[in-house]
Design an enzyme around this catalytic site. Structure first.
Site, PDB file in Angstrom:
ATOM      1  N   ASP A  44       0.814  -1.417   0.015  1.00 29.59           N
ATOM      2  CA  ASP A  44      -0.162  -0.003   0.124  1.00 29.59           C
ATOM      3  C   ASP A  44       0.851   1.246   0.206  1.00 29.59           C
ATOM      4  OD1 ASP A  44       0.877   0.081   2.579  1.00 29.59           O
ATOM      5  OD2 ASP A  44      -1.162  -0.217   3.699  1.00 29.59           O
ATOM      6  N   SER A  45       2.020   1.223   0.069  1.00 29.59           N
ATOM      7  CA  SER A  45       3.047   2.137  -0.191  1.00 29.59           C
ATOM      8  C   SER A  45       2.750   2.787  -1.457  1.00 29.59           C
ATOM      9  CB  SER A  45       4.631   1.766  -0.001  1.00 29.59           C
ATOM     10  OG  SER A  45       4.716   0.506  -0.835  1.00 29.59           O
ATOM     11  N   ASP A  83      -1.067  -6.246  -0.397  1.00 33.18           N
ATOM     12  CA  ASP A  83      -1.288  -5.855   1.018  1.00 33.18           C
ATOM     13  C   ASP A  83      -2.913  -5.442   1.011  1.00 33.18           C
ATOM     14  OD1 ASP A  83       0.760  -5.098   2.636  1.00 33.18           O
ATOM     15  OD2 ASP A  83       1.117  -3.347   1.713  1.00 33.18           O
ATOM     16  N   LYS A 113      -0.973  -9.459   2.804  1.00 32.87           N
ATOM     17  CA  LYS A 113      -0.160  -8.998   3.993  1.00 32.87           C
ATOM     18  C   LYS A 113      -0.961  -7.930   4.777  1.00 32.87           C
ATOM     19  CE  LYS A 113       3.370  -6.106   3.794  1.00 32.87           C
ATOM     20  NZ  LYS A 113       2.904  -4.680   4.516  1.00 32.87           N
ATOM     21  N   GLU A 115      -1.307  -5.743   8.568  1.00 30.81           N
ATOM     22  CA  GLU A 115      -0.252  -5.128   9.652  1.00 30.81           C
ATOM     23  C   GLU A 115      -0.661  -5.175  11.043  1.00 30.81           C
ATOM     24  OE1 GLU A 115       0.418  -0.804   8.643  1.00 30.81           O
ATOM     25  OE2 GLU A 115       1.087  -1.151   6.810  1.00 30.81           O
ATOM     26  N   GLU A 182       9.625  -4.372  10.160  1.00 26.79           N
ATOM     27  CA  GLU A 182       9.837  -2.987   9.910  1.00 26.79           C
ATOM     28  C   GLU A 182      10.499  -1.920  10.874  1.00 26.79           C
ATOM     29  OE1 GLU A 182       7.218  -0.919   7.023  1.00 26.79           O
ATOM     30  OE2 GLU A 182       8.381   0.956   7.098  1.00 26.79           O
TER      31      GLU A 182
HETATM   32  O1  KIV Z   1       3.631  -0.992   1.559  1.00 30.75           O
HETATM   33  C1  KIV Z   1       4.842  -1.458   1.780  1.00 30.75           C
HETATM   34  O2  KIV Z   1       5.561  -1.256   0.618  1.00 30.75           O
HETATM   35  C2  KIV Z   1       5.186  -2.261   2.839  1.00 30.75           C
HETATM   36  C3  KIV Z   1       6.721  -2.459   3.032  1.00 30.75           C
HETATM   37  C4  KIV Z   1       7.208  -1.096   3.228  1.00 30.75           C
HETATM   38  C5  KIV Z   1       6.981  -3.615   3.724  1.00 30.75           C
HETATM   39  O3  KIV Z   1       4.456  -2.911   3.619  1.00 30.75           O
END
Ligand code: KIV
Length: 284
Positions: A44-45, A83, A113, A115, A182
């Site tokens: 989600d970056s 994500d 994924k 968090e 992280e």
């Molecule tokens: O969203 C992302 O890119 C991440 C990485 C920083 C692990 O969660």
């Protein structure tokens, strides 16, 4: 050879390191596939790197599906993780399972994924119970940026370090097959990596992790707003792109581009007929 969950567990057992990069589009995915990257994270970056938001909170399920599906179309052997965005799983176990299912069905990815540790262990259990592989993410979790008060290293005090250790065990016990650590101190990350049976993937977590992940625009010098300390620049692709855009701009303006070799031809006779046709139109 296709990268698989079983393969990653085997890599950890043999002490082989796992490479993971973020990716958000088809073309870049084909390059990572060719380079032999083990795992791609459609993170989600993308809220920062692709959409220009300040943080990841505004990213939607639709954003993740749109980019996740594009990446999956560009990969064959690379294992793709997508994500779950902010508020797509924190709200309830039902939401977590429904949205994880949507990511799997609508992108074709291999895993999701999310968090958090202890607080979301029920969500992880439900998702893995449905046969969906899960990567956990603990330490500095960007979706909690406002609670943390900024992007800060986590787990430096005794209590905070113990909480991260508890989170790591919770994620593993809930059935995740890997966990991202992280921005945690290297010694703590190495200790957690030794204790867990599942692979740890570090980002700003030192060399003791079982694998590493970086945001591709960071490691290639394409995202230039800021560069965290843990990023290593492998190329200045951003600089190369700016130079190329400048050359293009000046060649378009000076008429150097396009040259004959970049164009298409029409038969002289056909062109003559077109001119005659135009003359006859204008004389009416
Ligand atoms: O969203 C992302 O890119 C991440 C990485 C920083 C692990 O969660």
């Amino acid at each position: 050879m296709k990268n698989t969950v079983a393969g990653f567990l085997e890599m950890k057992a043999k002490g082989e390191k796992i490479s993971m990069l973020t990716c958000y589009d088809y073309s870049t995915a084909t390059l990572m596939e060719e380079a032999g990257t083990n795992m791609i994270l459609v993170g989600d970056s993308l809220g920062n790197t692709i959409l220009g938001y300040r943080d990841t909170l505004a990213v939607t399920m639709e954003d993740m599906i749109h980019h996740g599906a594009a990446v999956c179309r560009g990969t064959k052997n690379t294992f793709v993780v997508v994500d779950l965005p902010f508020m797509s799983y924190q709200t309830s176990v039902y939401d977590a399972l429904t949205n994880a299912g949507r990511l799997m069905k609508e992108t074709g990815c291999n895993a999701v994924k999310l968090e958090g540790g202890v607080k979301i262990k029920e969500q992880i259990s439900a998702i893995t119970g449905a046969g969906i592989p899960v990567v956990g993410h603990i330490g500095m979790t960007p979706q909690s940026i406002n609670a943390f008060g900024g992007f800060k290293v986590q787990g430096k005090s005794e209590d905070a370090a113990k909480r991260i250790l508890d989170d790591a065990y919770a994620v593993q016990d809930a059935g995740a097959f890997a966990v991202v650590l992280e921005c945690v101190p290297a010694q703590l990350a190495a200790f957690i990596s030794e204790k867990l049976t599942i692979p740890t993937i570090g980002i700003g977590a030192g060399e003791g992790c079982d694998g590493q992940v970086l945001v591709w625009q960071d490691m290639m010098g394409v995202f230039r707003d800021f560069a965290p300390k843990f990023v290593k620049r492998y190329a200045d692709a951003g600089g190369m792109m700016i130079d190329a855009f400048k050359s293009y701009d000046s060649e378009v303006k000076s008429g150097v581009f396009p040259s004959k070799e970049h164009g298409y031809n029409i038969n002289d006779e056909v062109m003559k007929k077109v001119i005659e046709y135009d003359n006859s139109r204008n004389s009416k």
